[in-house]
Design an enzyme around this catalytic site. Structure first.
Site, PDB file in Angstrom:
ATOM      1  N   PRO A   1       0.956  -1.682  -0.024  1.00 15.89           N
ATOM      2  CA  PRO A   1      -0.018   0.087  -0.043  1.00 15.89           C
ATOM      3  C   PRO A   1       1.419   1.739   0.149  1.00 15.89           C
ATOM      4  O   PRO A   1       2.359   1.420   0.504  1.00 15.89           O
ATOM      5  CB  PRO A   1      -0.589  -0.357   1.655  1.00 15.89           C
ATOM      6  CG  PRO A   1      -0.247  -1.420   1.750  1.00 15.89           C
ATOM      7  CD  PRO A   1       0.668  -2.066   0.813  1.00 15.89           C
ATOM      8  N   LEU A   2       0.578   2.275  -0.759  1.00  9.19           N
ATOM      9  CA  LEU A   2       0.835   3.405  -0.877  1.00  9.19           C
ATOM     10  C   LEU A   2       0.144   4.312  -0.197  1.00  9.19           C
ATOM     11  O   LEU A   2      -1.171   4.701  -0.978  1.00  9.19           O
ATOM     12  CB  LEU A   2       1.722   3.617  -2.409  1.00  9.19           C
ATOM     13  CG  LEU A   2       1.650   5.008  -2.804  1.00  9.19           C
ATOM     14  CD1 LEU A   2       2.969   5.949  -2.016  1.00  9.19           C
ATOM     15  CD2 LEU A   2       2.011   5.495  -4.427  1.00  9.19           C
TER      16      LEU A   2
END
Length: 68
Positions: free
Chosen positions: A7-8
């Site tokens: 995830p970013l």
């Protein structure tokens, strides 16, 4: 897919925060994504983008002009 995601989180904030505040954001957002998505902390990426106050509009006026 559990644990396989990377995830970013891209966080936009107005310029002027301290290094300590930005460290806290990175730490807390990483922890939240780790808990919510079961993503290993090593896979979590957090990007903080600081926006100049002249480029941040609030109700039709720049934050700089509002004295923020």
């Amino acid at each position: 897919l559990k644990g396989s995601t990377m995830p970013l989180a891209h966080i936009y904030i107005m310029e002027g925060r301290t290094v300590e505040q930005k460290r806290a954001v990175i730490e807390k957002v990483t922890q939240a994504l780790h808990e919510a998505l079961s993503a290993p902390k090593e896979n979590v990426r957090v990007v903080i983008q600081e926006v100049p106050k002249t480029n941040w509009g609030i109700a039709g006026t720049s934050a700089a002009d509002l004295g923020r």
